[in-house]
Write a protein that holds these residues in place. Structure first.
Motif, PDB file in Angstrom:
ATOM      1  N   THR A  14       0.840  -1.211   0.000  1.00  0.00           N
ATOM      2  CA  THR A  14       0.000   0.000   0.000  1.00  0.00           C
ATOM      3  C   THR A  14       0.876   1.262   0.000  1.00  0.00           C
ATOM      4  OG1 THR A  14      -0.150   0.238   2.417  1.00  0.00           O
ATOM      5  CG2 THR A  14      -1.775  -1.169   1.379  1.00  0.00           C
ATOM      6  N   THR A  18       3.681   1.754  -1.560  1.00  0.00           N
ATOM      7  CA  THR A  18       4.185   2.066  -2.894  1.00  0.00           C
ATOM      8  C   THR A  18       3.065   2.074  -3.928  1.00  0.00           C
ATOM      9  OG1 THR A  18       4.599  -0.271  -3.278  1.00  0.00           O
ATOM     10  CG2 THR A  18       6.447   1.029  -2.452  1.00  0.00           C
ATOM     11  N   GLY A  19       1.910   1.524  -3.561  1.00  0.00           N
ATOM     12  CA  GLY A  19       0.819   1.408  -4.519  1.00  0.00           C
ATOM     13  C   GLY A  19       1.080   0.372  -5.593  1.00  0.00           C
ATOM     14  N   LEU A  20       2.081  -0.492  -5.367  1.00  0.00           N
ATOM     15  CA  LEU A  20       2.480  -1.455  -6.408  1.00  0.00           C
ATOM     16  C   LEU A  20       1.990  -2.872  -6.104  1.00  0.00           C
ATOM     17  CD1 LEU A  20       6.129  -0.155  -6.892  1.00  0.00           C
ATOM     18  CD2 LEU A  20       4.189   0.207  -8.421  1.00  0.00           C
ATOM     19  N   LEU A  26       1.045  -5.549  -8.726  1.00  0.00           N
ATOM     20  CA  LEU A  26       2.057  -6.240  -9.524  1.00  0.00           C
ATOM     21  C   LEU A  26       2.649  -7.439  -8.793  1.00  0.00           C
ATOM     22  CD1 LEU A  26       4.037  -3.178 -10.929  1.00  0.00           C
ATOM     23  CD2 LEU A  26       2.281  -4.510 -12.084  1.00  0.00           C
ATOM     24  N   GLY A  27       2.507  -7.470  -7.489  1.00  0.00           N
ATOM     25  CA  GLY A  27       3.073  -8.578  -6.729  1.00  0.00           C
ATOM     26  C   GLY A  27       3.509  -8.122  -5.352  1.00  0.00           C
ATOM     27  N   ARG A  28       4.372  -8.944  -4.748  1.00  0.00           N
ATOM     28  CA  ARG A  28       4.861  -8.630  -3.405  1.00  0.00           C
ATOM     29  C   ARG A  28       6.025  -7.647  -3.518  1.00  0.00           C
ATOM     30  NH1 ARG A  28       7.748 -11.862  -0.570  1.00  0.00           N
ATOM     31  NH2 ARG A  28       7.504 -13.556  -2.064  1.00  0.00           N
ATOM     32  N   VAL A  29       5.974  -6.561  -2.709  1.00  0.00           N
ATOM     33  CA  VAL A  29       6.959  -5.483  -2.816  1.00  0.00           C
ATOM     34  C   VAL A  29       7.996  -5.615  -1.708  1.00  0.00           C
ATOM     35  CG1 VAL A  29       7.274  -2.978  -2.784  1.00  0.00           C
ATOM     36  CG2 VAL A  29       5.228  -3.960  -3.823  1.00  0.00           C
TER      37      VAL A  29
END
Lengths: 308, 256
Positions: free
Chosen positions: A203, A205-207, A210-213
């Motif tokens: 949350t 990075t807002g990414l 796309l998958g696990r950050v």
């Protein structure tokens, strides 16, 4: 969060002082006794030491007066205003006891109210922060208030035992509040253990789509203000041991000592003040550990950007 | 003063950062420090600048993340792994928690353009605003004892002695990849608002309730080598689109 010594000393010392002043306001101790006069001085002293300590972590303490201006939105400002406002009835109350040997109900009750509200404001500084989920609960002010009450009742017991009045009554109050305070803390810690953060690296990075950050590289290889101030970490096994020490020293030991003196010590003897003092010393030490953990165990949402 | 503006500002100046384009060169970070150490308020000091434990106040930092797609434990094991460079500075939130916790009125959000600023002569350096910010946008300057944060280069964007193209924040002006954009996110017709609408701009940590003005554009879907393969040699053979002189050459060469 970084456990800053000035803030730990501030919350512990002012908590004890406000707690004692709260009970003094109800006239529980004999206003003619020397011990009661001393109690008033000690209460004001503990509060003042705490407040002065809190200014030590400021970058520009000479402007601290400005902190009284934003009481409409800021809990820190409210705390400052109420700390100063409640000094008026507390000093009046102390004046009546010290110089006139009598308890004033209007000043006493106004002082007690001021004490309770000021401690509540202190706790709300922490409880109002959404960024630190461990603190963001009504249990935080509940624990702060109960701890201040328990410490205050214990101090009152000590001064009562020195000749200020009925130590049995204040000891029973202290026992009840001790159970209440550590019970609240136990629930608070259970909540902390069960917390699963709503803010995650995904949350942050807002990414997440796309998958696990995962953090690959920090902005700089060295520490910065954020990692020092909000990235404090403590090994879980140490946290558990320290929590046991806090519960034991701050809860178990004073409870046993106070209960023992209530059951066995003779009124007016040496047993009462000695036991009450030892209980107090153990409690204060336990509280310092508890407050250290309060900061050290709390995780800040910004650490989602730093892989901690 | 620490209350937020009673009406949300119509103009919402902010940044749009394209995570598809950022190459993580840190030029914006350096130019931010360069501009702001001599600009608004106290200089951005460094502690132990030439020593082993150098640190200092920065208003913009780039983090680099790796993303492991669903089903993988290691990067590259499943799906398409990605490295994303992630510049982070103040998001100039509409519900800025750093503003309302300030005890002195030093922190404020401007009603006219939504910029969140610190009046440093009122700041006591208590650090509570940095605690209240979920993004780590605020850093204490240890030399001046006051809180520093992105000013959206308020001393550039309205500066009429500058050329028009220089009236943007230093980070935007310097970005060599054009990954950073500045504009009015309150105006749906602005260039930045259109980019956000077209690319599905995202808010960071929406669960914190801060309603950030700055938006991030997520990386575009990958095109793989395999998917481009079909358009390779076969497409080179197709001369169907040739017209005029090239069509005549094409016909002549076919005849030889």
């Amino acid at each position: 969060m970084h456990p800053a010594l000035s803030i730990i000393v501030f919350t512990t010392s002012s908590g004890l002082g406000y707690g004692l002043a709260f009970f003094l306001g109800f006239g529980l101790l004999d206003p003619a006794a020397f011990a009661t006069k001393a109690a008033h001085v000690i209460a004001l002293g503990l509060i003042s030491v705490g407040l002065l300590s809190s200014t030590l972590h400021l970058g520009n303490p000479q402007r601290a007066w400005r902190a009284l201006s934003q009481w409409r939105s800021s809990w820190l400002s409210r705390e400052g205003v109420l700390a100063i406002v409640s000094f008026v009835p507390l000093c009046l109350s102390a004046w009546f006891v010290i110089f006139e040997g009598r308890h004033s109900w209007p000043a006493g009750l106004a002082g007690s109210l001021g004490c309770a509200v000021t401690v509540y404001c202190t706790a709300m500084i922490y409880a109002s922060l959404r960024t630190v989920e461990a603190w963001h609960t009504p249990l935080t002010p509940a624990a702060f208030l109960a701890f201040a009450g328990a410490g205050g009742a214990m101090l009152a017991t000590f001064f009562a035992a020195l000749g200020g009045g009925n130590a049995g009554l204040t000891a029973v109050l202290a026992l009840v509040l001790l159970v209440l305070a550590w019970g609240t803390k136990l629930v608070w810690r259970r909540r902390l253990r069960a917390l699963s953060s709503t803010s995650t690296p995904e949350t942050a990075t807002g990414l997440g789509a796309l998958g696990r950050v995962r953090l690959l590289e920090r902005p700089h290889v060295t520490e910065n203000y954020l990692t020092r101030e909000m990235g404090f970490r403590i090994a879980r096994k140490h946290a558990r041991k320290l929590a046991a020490i806090a519960f034991g020293l701050g809860g178990g030991v004073p409870f046993v000592l106070l209960a023992a003196s209530a059951l066995f010590a003779a009124e007016g003897g040496l047993g009462w003040p000695v036991f009450a003092f030892l209980a107090l010393a153990a409690y204060a030490t336990g509280m310092l550990v508890e407050r250290w953990l309060f900061f050290a165990e709390a995780r800040h949402s910004v650490m989602n950007y730093y892989g901690r | 003063m620490t209350a937020l503006p009673s009406q949300p500002s119509a103009t919402k100046l902010g940044l749009v950062i394209d995570l598809d384009i950022c190459v993580g060169c840190h030029a914006c970070v350096v130019n931010c420090k360069e501009w702001n150490t001599g600009g608004y308020g106290a200089a951005l000091s460094d502690q132990d600048p030439y020593g082993e434990h150098v640190s200092g106040a920065w208003l913009n930092r780039i983090h680099t993340f790796e993303i492991v797609p669903e089903g993988g434990e290691l990067v590259g094991e499943a799906g398409e792994a990605r490295i994303v460079h992630f510049p982070k500075s103040c998001l100039h939130c509409e519900e800025a928690p750093c503003v309302t916790v300030c005890p002195t009125g030093a922190s404020y959000k401007r009603a006219e353009d939504g910029i969140v600023l610190v009046a440093e002569d009122k700041c006591i350096g208590c650090g509570l605003c940095a605690w209240a910010c979920p993004y780590g946008a605020r850093e204490m300057d240890l030399a001046a004892g006051v809180m520093k944060k992105c000013t959206l280069c308020v001393d550039r964007i309205y500066n009429e002695t500058f050329d028009e193209e220089d009236r943007v924040p230093a980070c935007v002006r310097t970005c060599p990849a054009n990954a950073r954009h500045f504009g009015d996110l309150g105006d749906p017709a602005s260039q930045v608002s259109k980019m956000v609408a077209a690319r599905g701009g995202i808010d960071l940590m929406p669960e914190q309730g801060t309603r950030p003005v700055n938006k991030y554009l997520p990386p575009r879907p990958r095109t793989t080598l395999a998917s481009r393969g079909q358009a390779g040699p076969a497409a080179d053979e197709d001369t169907g689109g040739a017209t005029g002189f090239f069509a005549w050459i094409d016909t002549m060469l076919e005849k030889i």
